[in-house]
Design a protein around this motif. Sequence first.
Motif, short mmCIF file in Angstrom:
data_model
loop_
_atom_site.label_atom_id
_atom_site.label_comp_id
_atom_site.label_asym_id
_atom_site.label_seq_id
_atom_site.Cartn_x
_atom_site.Cartn_y
_atom_site.Cartn_z
N CYS A 1 32.16 19.60 -30.97
CA CYS A 1 32.69 18.33 -31.48
C CYS A 1 31.85 17.16 -31.00
CB CYS A 1 34.14 18.16 -31.05
SG CYS A 1 35.29 19.30 -31.88
N ALA B 1 36.19 13.12 -34.12
CA ALA B 1 35.27 13.29 -35.24
C ALA B 1 35.92 12.85 -36.55
CB ALA B 1 34.82 14.74 -35.33
N ARG C 1 25.81 17.97 -37.08
CA ARG C 1 26.45 17.40 -38.25
C ARG C 1 25.61 17.76 -39.47
NH1 ARG C 1 28.00 11.05 -38.70
NH2 ARG C 1 29.07 11.60 -36.74
N TRP D 1 41.85 22.29 -29.08
CA TRP D 1 40.71 21.90 -29.92
C TRP D 1 40.96 20.62 -30.71
CZ3 TRP D 1 40.08 27.40 -32.49
CH2 TRP D 1 39.66 28.31 -31.51
N SER E 1 34.43 21.97 -27.38
CA SER E 1 34.25 20.58 -26.96
C SER E 1 32.84 20.08 -27.21
CB SER E 1 34.59 20.45 -25.46
OG SER E 1 35.96 20.75 -25.22
N PHE F 1 35.24 23.43 -38.65
CA PHE F 1 34.02 22.67 -38.38
C PHE F 1 33.18 22.54 -39.65
CE2 PHE F 1 29.70 22.14 -36.63
CZ PHE F 1 29.93 21.17 -35.67
N LEU G 1 29.08 16.79 -33.36
CA LEU G 1 29.57 16.24 -34.62
C LEU G 1 29.81 14.74 -34.51
CD1 LEU G 1 30.38 17.47 -37.39
CD2 LEU G 1 32.73 17.56 -36.54
N VAL G 2 30.45 14.31 -33.42
CA VAL G 2 30.83 12.91 -33.26
C VAL G 2 29.61 12.02 -33.08
CG1 VAL G 2 32.01 11.29 -31.71
CG2 VAL G 2 33.11 13.44 -32.33
N PRO H 1 39.24 16.65 -29.33
CA PRO H 1 37.87 16.26 -29.71
C PRO H 1 37.67 16.23 -31.21
CG PRO H 1 37.89 18.48 -28.78
CD PRO H 1 39.24 17.91 -28.54
N LEU H 2 38.38 17.09 -31.96
CA LEU H 2 38.23 17.07 -33.42
C LEU H 2 38.76 15.75 -33.99
CD1 LEU H 2 37.49 18.61 -36.03
CD2 LEU H 2 39.89 19.30 -36.14
#
Length: 452
Positions: free
Chosen positions: A259, A332, A303, A325, A256, A285, A262-263, A328-329
């Motif tokens: 992500c 992104a 990122r 998973w 979590s 990822f 990443l987001v 949250p992915l």
Amino acid sequence: MTLLGTTEPSQRVDADIIEIRGGHPLKGQVDVRGAKNLATKAMVASLLGETPSILRDVPDIRDVEVVRSLLEVHGVHVTPGEEPGSLVLDPAGAKSATFDEIDAHAGSSRIPILFCGPLLHLLGQAFIPDLGGCRIGDRPIDFHLDALRKFGAIVDKQPSGIRLSAPEGLHGATIELPYPSVGATEQVLLTAVKAKGVTELRNAAIEPEIMDLIGVLQKMGAIISYEPNRVIFIEGVEELRGYDHRSLFDRNEAVSWACAALVTDGEIFVKGARQYELLTFLNVFRKVGGDFDITDEGITFRRGEKPLKPVMVETDVHPGFMTDWQQPLIVALTQAEGTSVVHETVYENRLGFTKALVQMGADIVVHPHGIADPKRRVPRRELEQAAVINGPTPLHGADIVVPDLRGGYAYVIAALAATGTSRVTGIRLLSRGYERFLDKLRALGADFDVVG
């Protein structure tokens, strides 16, 4: 709520509504402790021991509090250990509890079903109230009840719940699960270790948390072996002792926060995360365009320098990509350049959370019966769905309501990445699986206010 064994205060735990001002990268460190999917089951396993057990790295989350209260209503003495974040569980005073008592303490948790085997061994009877859980589709308990019947349990369905008894004790059985269910595998393990004879379990779940539970039971004196192709053998023993065990880290929380980095185009060091248990996620990822550094202390997620790339993901049982998973992915993937597809094959209604992301500006279409694709590796299931995500699409603030644990987390990180202000209602639900969630957000630089 305070950390187990400490008096350190945390952000308001009665908070249920927050307003998030997006556009701030999350940067800093978060610590992950024991997995809720192991800690809660190890707590139940303490009922099997003749002596007290010590569980370490217990997360300070609502699900742990529920299991603790259920153990206490059954007469187990639960106290903080000397080490912060540890619990001592003494089953010496174990006793029966009524439907009403169990129901009052269980709330929407489905954990009471896993008390059945240990209580049948200890007391000869067990009760299960009506079971709740996250609204992500049906979670039938038939796998559990069928397995318990094979061990010799008598199942009596009543208006208030289910009463189980074992007047002649429990015996080993040969069980093949129709699906490698984590919960049903835990049920068999917790029941078989003291059943007379040998139990053979086929098509078992083999998640890391299952392996860690096997480690707990082996410390207690159980004899458990596993073979290729999801086959587990359990030789029943007459007595088990207490254990001293440190919980496996929480893979779902680690993913979590990865992500979230990443987001929001941030950088988060997840202390306590380990590479081995996250191999499948780390590959995805990296394919999306994330970067990470691995040390003995944890993993730093960020990122990469290039734009995010689309991917095709299929959820599956371990060692596949976990269903927990994908939420949250997907947030992104709304920022990836191109079309991504996420096939949800584990639960039949786990893509409903995407409606709020569409409200925030995402381009997501859910196919309620899944999508056939020659590139797929996971066999199709009748209950599956698929989400097609086209990106990148700017996200904007909105008023959203938390639907379930993982979907709710996805909403929060979407709001953190969005322009403008989002009002998130139902944030209290996240305390089921995320320790000191608002404190961690604040420490990472999130800009939000608690408003209700």
